[in-house]
Design an enzyme around this catalytic site. Structure first.
Site, PDB file in Angstrom:
ATOM      1  N   HIS A 151       0.836  -1.192   0.000  1.00  0.00           N
ATOM      2  CA  HIS A 151       0.000   0.000   0.000  1.00  0.00           C
ATOM      3  C   HIS A 151       0.875   1.247   0.000  1.00  0.00           C
ATOM      4  O   HIS A 151       1.696   1.442   0.891  1.00  0.00           O
ATOM      5  CB  HIS A 151      -0.907   0.026   1.236  1.00  0.00           C
ATOM      6  CG  HIS A 151      -2.052  -0.930   1.149  1.00  0.00           C
ATOM      7  ND1 HIS A 151      -3.123  -0.903   2.013  1.00  0.00           N
ATOM      8  CD2 HIS A 151      -2.307  -1.946   0.288  1.00  0.00           C
ATOM      9  CE1 HIS A 151      -3.974  -1.863   1.694  1.00  0.00           C
ATOM     10  NE2 HIS A 151      -3.498  -2.502   0.656  1.00  0.00           N
ATOM     11  N   TYR A 169      -9.729   5.007   6.950  1.00  0.00           N
ATOM     12  CA  TYR A 169      -9.974   5.375   8.345  1.00  0.00           C
ATOM     13  C   TYR A 169     -11.068   6.431   8.353  1.00  0.00           C
ATOM     14  O   TYR A 169     -10.919   7.485   7.725  1.00  0.00           O
ATOM     15  CB  TYR A 169      -8.710   5.935   8.990  1.00  0.00           C
ATOM     16  CG  TYR A 169      -7.628   4.914   9.245  1.00  0.00           C
ATOM     17  CD1 TYR A 169      -7.521   4.294  10.489  1.00  0.00           C
ATOM     18  CD2 TYR A 169      -6.711   4.569   8.254  1.00  0.00           C
ATOM     19  CE1 TYR A 169      -6.528   3.354  10.733  1.00  0.00           C
ATOM     20  CE2 TYR A 169      -5.720   3.630   8.491  1.00  0.00           C
ATOM     21  CZ  TYR A 169      -5.634   3.028   9.735  1.00  0.00           C
ATOM     22  OH  TYR A 169      -4.654   2.100   9.982  1.00  0.00           O
ATOM     23  N   PRO A 215      -4.697  -0.188  18.269  1.00  0.00           N
ATOM     24  CA  PRO A 215      -4.424  -0.674  16.910  1.00  0.00           C
ATOM     25  C   PRO A 215      -4.549   0.387  15.826  1.00  0.00           C
ATOM     26  O   PRO A 215      -4.206   0.117  14.672  1.00  0.00           O
ATOM     27  CB  PRO A 215      -5.461  -1.778  16.723  1.00  0.00           C
ATOM     28  CG  PRO A 215      -6.588  -1.401  17.647  1.00  0.00           C
ATOM     29  CD  PRO A 215      -5.933  -0.766  18.835  1.00  0.00           C
ATOM     30  N   LYS A 270       0.845  -0.453  14.956  1.00  0.00           N
ATOM     31  CA  LYS A 270       2.216  -0.475  15.464  1.00  0.00           C
ATOM     32  C   LYS A 270       2.571  -1.715  16.283  1.00  0.00           C
ATOM     33  O   LYS A 270       3.750  -1.955  16.555  1.00  0.00           O
ATOM     34  CB  LYS A 270       2.490   0.774  16.334  1.00  0.00           C
ATOM     35  CG  LYS A 270       2.422   2.080  15.580  1.00  0.00           C
ATOM     36  CD  LYS A 270       3.423   2.112  14.451  1.00  0.00           C
ATOM     37  CE  LYS A 270       3.267   3.319  13.571  1.00  0.00           C
ATOM     38  NZ  LYS A 270       3.858   3.127  12.247  1.00  0.00           N
ATOM     39  N   TYR A 312       3.321   6.637  10.047  1.00  0.00           N
ATOM     40  CA  TYR A 312       2.541   5.441   9.713  1.00  0.00           C
ATOM     41  C   TYR A 312       3.413   4.375   9.059  1.00  0.00           C
ATOM     42  O   TYR A 312       3.309   3.183   9.404  1.00  0.00           O
ATOM     43  CB  TYR A 312       1.376   5.812   8.788  1.00  0.00           C
ATOM     44  CG  TYR A 312       0.332   4.729   8.684  1.00  0.00           C
ATOM     45  CD1 TYR A 312      -0.810   4.751   9.490  1.00  0.00           C
ATOM     46  CD2 TYR A 312       0.469   3.649   7.790  1.00  0.00           C
ATOM     47  CE1 TYR A 312      -1.762   3.745   9.399  1.00  0.00           C
ATOM     48  CE2 TYR A 312      -0.479   2.657   7.707  1.00  0.00           C
ATOM     49  CZ  TYR A 312      -1.599   2.700   8.511  1.00  0.00           C
ATOM     50  OH  TYR A 312      -2.538   1.707   8.425  1.00  0.00           O
TER      51      TYR A 312
END
Length: 392
Positions: free
Chosen positions: A72, A201, A292, A296, A384
């Site tokens: 991704h 998200y 979550p 990580k 991220y």
């Protein structure tokens, strides 16, 4: 029995460490209180940072990941039904993440352990650690009705939040930090194509949602829910109805398929300091838990192992303990940065019970700022995909 490094726990941290040490020629033994099927079946993380992918490649364990993992280069962030994309690769000079479930990682680690003679003992009872502040720690346990004792030079505590390792550090030495979030994630797995080719998200007035996946034909979805809810309260229809509302325009491609797994997970942040006492060294969930949201958990375990394995090799093969002495401080620097990002991203995307009108407006303004500011997107993307790994 005798070994150089006793590894407590056969989860991701424990098996990654065992493979690293075995590859370097350090003798080690992995001790696990469950059986392989239980450990391998646990549904956990699915997003791997480049550091984790590189570690698996270094160990020669990335063949299936390269074939089946989904790379991704970005993610989508939605606010009240309208979404925008953050381009990780463009923001970080080409760095990406890979979607590949922890269950698949564990299968690869276990299969390779059998091929490479990495020794794992399963189904152990009453595991205890002693003499950790001496040169020769002792691990004891019961198996098949018999008592066993293992003497070693070092102990790696990779046995998770509820394990014996952290509990073996004296309370006068150990300091813990914890934040419990007032909600959970209701998650399902369904054999259906994902909503999008990247994660979404969603921040909505009704609460958080996440559209994720495990493969091109298997979806992983979450919605924020009260901790008082039960799985039985949520039929598949109710779940999909709520998910569609929170995803908004992105729900147009939502395929409703029967859930094959459904569970509610609480969220918390937790850190234990130090990550070393005597000859005991903590790694993974034994030392830290993250919500979550920032993906990580598994990645922090992998970075702990990358740092700790180098230090143990130096100590066992070259009698040089300088890196071991610095392990806790270096690992904790990365842990706290990951905790900060996970807390911030959770605060940005979730609806808290105490959220007031002004809190909601401020949250909305920050998401709008992210949508318009390349600099803000660079900060999110850098965290991220994973900060660079510091070496001892």
């Amino acid at each position: 029995m005798r070994t150089q490094v006793a590894i407590i726990g056969a989860g991701p941290a424990g098996l990654l460490l065992a493979h690293k040490l075995r590859r370097a020629g350090v003798d080690c033994l992995v001790l696990e209180r469950r059986d392989r099927a239980y450990v391998e079946a646990r549904v956990r993380a699915g997003v791997l940072e480049q550091v984790t992918v590189d570690l698996l490649a270094e160990l020669g364990l990335d063949q299936r990941l390269r074939r089946e993992g989904l790379v991704h280069g970005g993610t989508r962030l939605s606010r009240d039904g309208q979404s925008f994309r953050i381009d990780f690769a463009e923001c970080t000079g080409g760095r990406t993440v890979t979607v590949y479930g922890q269950q698949e990682v564990m299968k690869d680690l276990f299969d390779a352990a059998e091929e490479r003679d990495v020794q794992i003992l399963f189904d152990l009872e009453d595991v205890t650690l002693s003499d950790l502040d001496t040169d020769h720690p002792i691990v004891r346990w019961r198996s098949d009705g018999q008592d066993h004792e293992l003497r070693c030079d070092y102990v790696a505590g990779c046995d998770g939040y509820h394990g014996v390792s952290r509990a073996s550090i004296p309370p006068s030495v150990l300091r813990t930090f914890e934040k419990v979030y007032p909600f959970g994630w209701l998650g399902i797995i369904a054999d259906a194509p994902p909503v999008d080719h990247e994660l979404i998200y969603a921040n909505h007035a009704r609460g958080f949602a996440l559209a994720s996946m495990r493969s091109p034909t298997r979806s992983r979805y979450y919605v924020q829910c009260p901790l008082t809810d039960r799985v039985e309260d949520w039929s598949d229809d109710r779940f999909y109805d709520e998910l569609a509302i929170r995803l908004g325009e992105d729900a147009e491609k939502l395929t409703r398929a029967p859930s094959t797994e459904k569970s509610i997970a609480p969220l918390r942040s937790f850190v234990a300091e130090p990550m070393r006492w005597g000859r005991l060294f903590l790694a993974g969930d034994a030392a830290h838990i993250v919500p979550p949201t920032g993906a990580k958990g598994l990645n922090l375990a992998a970075s702990d192992v990358a740092i700790l394995s180098d230090a143990l090799v130096q100590a066992c093969l070259r009698d040089d303990i300088r890196r071991l002495n610095n392990y806790s401080d270096l690992a904790l620097r990365r842990v706290w940065k990951a905790e900060r990002f996970s807390w911030w991203f959770t605060s940005l995307t979730h609806r808290f019970p105490e959220t007031s009108d002004i809190d909601r407006r401020l949250q909305t303004a920050e998401i709008d700022y992210l949508a318009q500011s390349h600099a803000a997107q660079m900060v999110l993307a850098e965290n991220y995909v994973g900060l660079p790994l510091e070496r001892l």
